[in-house]
Design a protein around this motif. Sequence first.
Motif, PDB file in Angstrom:
ATOM      1  N   ILE A  46       0.838  -1.207   0.000  1.00  0.00           N
ATOM      2  CA  ILE A  46       0.000   0.000   0.000  1.00  0.00           C
ATOM      3  C   ILE A  46       0.869   1.252   0.000  1.00  0.00           C
ATOM      4  N   THR A  47       1.926   1.239   0.819  1.00  0.00           N
ATOM      5  CA  THR A  47       2.846   2.379   0.848  1.00  0.00           C
ATOM      6  C   THR A  47       3.566   2.536  -0.488  1.00  0.00           C
ATOM      7  N   LEU A  48       4.031   1.415  -1.043  1.00  0.00           N
ATOM      8  CA  LEU A  48       4.719   1.467  -2.328  1.00  0.00           C
ATOM      9  C   LEU A  48       3.789   1.940  -3.435  1.00  0.00           C
ATOM     10  N   ARG A  49       2.548   1.508  -3.375  1.00  0.00           N
ATOM     11  CA  ARG A  49       1.579   1.937  -4.388  1.00  0.00           C
ATOM     12  C   ARG A  49       1.350   3.446  -4.319  1.00  0.00           C
ATOM     13  N   TYR A  50       1.234   3.971  -3.112  1.00  0.00           N
ATOM     14  CA  TYR A  50       1.018   5.412  -2.940  1.00  0.00           C
ATOM     15  C   TYR A  50       2.158   6.195  -3.592  1.00  0.00           C
ATOM     16  N   ALA A  51       3.398   5.744  -3.368  1.00  0.00           N
ATOM     17  CA  ALA A  51       4.548   6.431  -3.959  1.00  0.00           C
ATOM     18  C   ALA A  51       4.611   6.209  -5.470  1.00  0.00           C
ATOM     19  N   PHE A  52       4.315   4.995  -5.909  1.00  0.00           N
ATOM     20  CA  PHE A  52       4.395   4.672  -7.332  1.00  0.00           C
ATOM     21  C   PHE A  52       3.407   5.498  -8.145  1.00  0.00           C
ATOM     22  N   GLU A  53       2.175   5.620  -7.645  1.00  0.00           N
ATOM     23  CA  GLU A  53       1.156   6.346  -8.399  1.00  0.00           C
ATOM     24  C   GLU A  53       1.510   7.821  -8.559  1.00  0.00           C
ATOM     25  N   ARG A  54       2.193   8.394  -7.576  1.00  0.00           N
ATOM     26  CA  ARG A  54       2.520   9.816  -7.663  1.00  0.00           C
ATOM     27  C   ARG A  54       3.834  10.090  -8.367  1.00  0.00           C
ATOM     28  N   VAL A  55       4.788   9.191  -8.231  1.00  0.00           N
ATOM     29  CA  VAL A  55       6.107   9.416  -8.820  1.00  0.00           C
ATOM     30  C   VAL A  55       6.190   8.883 -10.247  1.00  0.00           C
TER      31      VAL A  55
END
Length: 401
Positions: A49-58
């Motif tokens: 979930i944390t990685l997804r949050y960063a992936f979607e924005r970066v």
Amino acid sequence: MDQISQWLWKQEYWLPPGVSWKDMEKMENSVRPLPRDLLFSLSLAVGFITLRYAFERVVALPLSRVLGVKDQNRFKVTAAPNLETFYMKHSRQPTQNDIASLVKQSGWTHRQVEVWFRNRRNLDRPSSSKKFCEACWRFAFYLVAFMAGLASLINTSWLRDQRECWRGYPQQPVQDVHYWYYMLELGFYWSLLLCVSIDVKRKDFKEQIVHHFATIFLLGFSYCSNYIRIGTLVMLVHDSSDFLLESAKMFNYAGWKKACDSLFVIFAAVFLVSRLVVFPSKIIYTTLVLSMEVFQPFVGYYFFNALLLVLQALHIYWAYLILRMIYKFLFLGKLDKDERSDVESELEDEEEEEEKEEHRSSWRKRKIVMDSRLAMLNSSCVLNNLTNQKADVNRGLPKAR
């Protein structure tokens, strides 16, 4: 509590007849599956979930701009407590009687109330960028999972001969690469289930929930029962088509229709072959029939196969939707919507109804205008006839005298 634990972990449920937990303990801890390992998948879910949050924005959001994903303009609504309360507690689409009641409560006109509800629904509709980012995240995971899973299984004996899944069962050592394959897949599906309330609501929302639960139970039970060899094949079959679907969605949101149509056709072919041919003929046949060459049926055997049959029922349902899309593509020449899951959410269905209602309304208006014009023409013809008749009478009077 101890009685519940003893009942839950009875060896008759998890292991075939003649095999006990003591027999499993003869294997080294480093090479045998332990139920406590499943707790690690929950930690991985939080990490996903944390990685997804960063992936979607970066990654995903900048990529959506590069590919030309455009969001529709949204109009802010005027604060209206009565309308907001009705919208949240009763219905997003009020009937004509509801609108008449809301007009009296708010002091607005009928048209203003209709416009308010339309703009309010638009605010809740997921943007194309949000849907693109979700699809991009799933595409990245499914692609990596498929490539990693294929690499871990390419040299295994059970990939080519499914009878090898049961040779020496259940005392089969677990390789580290397959342990991580299991934990990552299980953690990812936990993350999907935990985020289901904030993700875009799909048309097949209920089917997706059933799919996530069935997959999590399937992975968890197969790990504890050391069904890991056949479990890796199940995951590989599923990952083989999912990344193609997500890539087609990404191009659909970006407006690349030809690329979307091409990828959808490839996805449909892979899905139909892998889920309707390979899965029942190789996976389910192996677990139902070939496993009986090694052990007699037990509770875990029935439970595992029941979950596989649930997945197969979902495959048939989704295959029906895909075949509908293929029919539209072949006979209508276009792929307007992804029937399988993504494009038609509940709010988007409402948008379609609004468009149909607006179309009917505009048609009624055109019909009224046409009827009025026809009435004017008819009255004009009647007046002309009366005028001509009067002129004929006036011309005939001198002759009569």
